[in-house]
Design a protein around this motif. Structure first.
Motif, short mmCIF file in Angstrom:
data_model
loop_
_atom_site.label_atom_id
_atom_site.label_comp_id
_atom_site.label_asym_id
_atom_site.label_seq_id
_atom_site.Cartn_x
_atom_site.Cartn_y
_atom_site.Cartn_z
N GLY A 129 21.23 -39.60 18.42
CA GLY A 129 20.30 -39.70 19.67
C GLY A 129 20.00 -41.17 20.19
O GLY A 129 19.40 -41.43 21.21
N ARG A 131 19.97 -45.16 21.14
CA ARG A 131 20.95 -45.87 22.13
C ARG A 131 21.00 -47.37 21.50
O ARG A 131 20.04 -48.04 21.33
N SER A 168 30.39 -39.72 19.53
CA SER A 168 29.35 -40.65 20.14
C SER A 168 29.99 -41.31 21.66
O SER A 168 31.47 -41.42 21.38
N MET A 205 25.88 -39.80 18.71
CA MET A 205 25.93 -38.35 18.35
C MET A 205 26.44 -37.94 16.96
O MET A 205 27.70 -38.71 16.62
#
Length: 413
Positions: A152, A154, A180, A219
């Protein structure tokens, strides 16, 4: 006399060096004050790309040598003469500003910053910078990204060149993060700006500009190799020959060492390097030196450190205490092997900084005798650690107890 020792010099409060951040829009994006600094300078240093973006320049121009530090004496010799340094965007966000600030007092500098690549990327993507991890792979080991691969998360990553997105995508696939999303932002702020996205699985973006920033939405697959935020990584993640501080004991040992940001650890008799690796994973500012006499183990430590995302771990190959000579004094010290070697404990205690913490684990009676004597003489705390795991007993289960570990912890007065 160095520039840092001239506080009584009248020039010490007169800015003579100007750092100008420049973007892909060149002089058009500079403030009038920044343009004036360039126009009135007698010398302008910068990369070839920076100098081209700032053209025309009336001053003498010089491109950075390799290594770039070779230019610093020349810049310092010009003290008092109007001199400019060109940098990309914000010179103090993974830029040259930090290096220059170590040489020139802030009162002698002016800085005109432009938006950093991180600021430009966050504006393009609508990502709040405060909620985004910003890191660089420019001139740094690729595996530095590993601890940041959290489900999750960034990430905004400064690339080294056009190959960086491909190598990052390959690393992520190998570690179970193939789903991802990767976005390549190229030449932001100029006429060549471009933005393209692709998942790490099947990453096939072609003709990437060398000037690029990589945005990643992480991800993770169920079996992804996520470097957990708490100590005690899975033992299987460390290549080892049996000389490994096991996960449960390792977590307790890290707690006993009480790591703080910016501290340096000596890991003596490092084995697989698990203690020093997990020490460095606690915070990006942490440092560690792993001391290991066995050449095969020393090489193994370096591989483990790289794979787990702390490639800057320093490995010193050689027997302690002789191999400790010349090392920077530690803030914390762990002895996992060799405690019975004559003179080692005394040498280690002497090297430790005042207020520093020493922790040693042993499983042998001979090692325990050394720790008991140290506890009797110096105080500290002594613990017996034991872990039992459920193992099959026929078609049922029973507890199988591992060898108990005696741990001594001591704080240097």
């Amino acid at each position: 006399m160095s520039a840092l020792s001239m506080s009584d010099d009248p020039l010490s409060s007169t800015p003579w060096l100007t750092l100008v951040g420049i973007g892909e829009d060149g002089r058009a994006g500079l403030s009038p004050a920044a343009q004036n600094a360039l126009d009135t300078a007698t010398l302008v240093y910068g990369g070839r790309r920076h100098l081209a973006l700032a053209a025309p320049l009336a001053a003498e121009t010089r491109s950075w040598p390799s290594p770039i530090a070779n230019a610093y004496p020349d810049i310092l010799a010009r003290r008092g003469l109007p001199t400019c340094i060109l940098a990309t965007g914000d010179p103090f966000h993974y830029g040259i500003g930090a290096e220059i600030a170590r040489l020139v007092p802030a009162a002698e500098m002016r800085v005109f910053s432009q938006p950093s690549a991180f600021s430009l990327a966050s504006a393009r993507l609508g990502w709040p910078l405060a909620e985004t991890a910003c890191l660089t792979l420019h001139g740094r080991a690729l595996t530095r990204i590993v601890p940041h691969l959290q489900p999750g998360a960034r990430l905004l990553v400064l690339s080294w060149d056009e190959t960086t997105p491909y190598t990052v995508a390959a690393l992520m696939r190998a570690r179970g993060f193939g789903a991802s999303d990767l976005t390549v932002l190229e030449a932001m702020g100029g006429p060549r700006e471009r933005r393209r996205s692709c998942p790490a699985d099947g990453f096939d973006i072609a003709d990437i500009d060398p000037l690029n920033t990589l945005a990643i939405v992480v991800m993770a697959a169920p079996d992804a190799q996520v470097v957990t935020l708490a100590p005690g990584l899975d033992d299987a993640w460390f290549e080892n020959d049996g000389q490994l501080t096991k996960s449960d004991i390792r977590a307790v040992t890290l707690a006993a060492l009480r790591p703080r940001a910016g501290q340096l650890l000596w890991d003596i008799g490092a084995g697989a390097g698990s203690i020093s690796i997990e020490w460095m994973l606690r915070h990006p500012s942490m440092g560690a030196i792993a001391v290991e006499a066995n050449p095969d183990r020393a090489a193994r430590i370096a591989r483990n450190a790289s794979r787990l995302g702390v490639p800057d771990l320093r490995v010193v190959e050689g027997p302690a205490p002789a191999s400790l000579d010349g090392l920077a004094p530690p803030d914390a010290l762990f002895i996992g092997g060799g405690i019975s070697v004559p003179g080692l404990l005394v040498r280690a205690m002497g090297a430790l900084r005042p207020g520093g913490r020493l922790v040693s684990n042993v499983v042998t009676l001979e090692g325990e005798a050394v720790l008991l004597a140290a506890f009797a003489r110096h105080g500290g705390s002594l613990k017996r650690l034991s872990v039992a795991r459920a193992d099959p007993v026929g078609h049922l289960h029973g507890w199988r107890t591992a060898m108990p570990v005696t741990q001594w912890a001591w704080v240097k007065p």
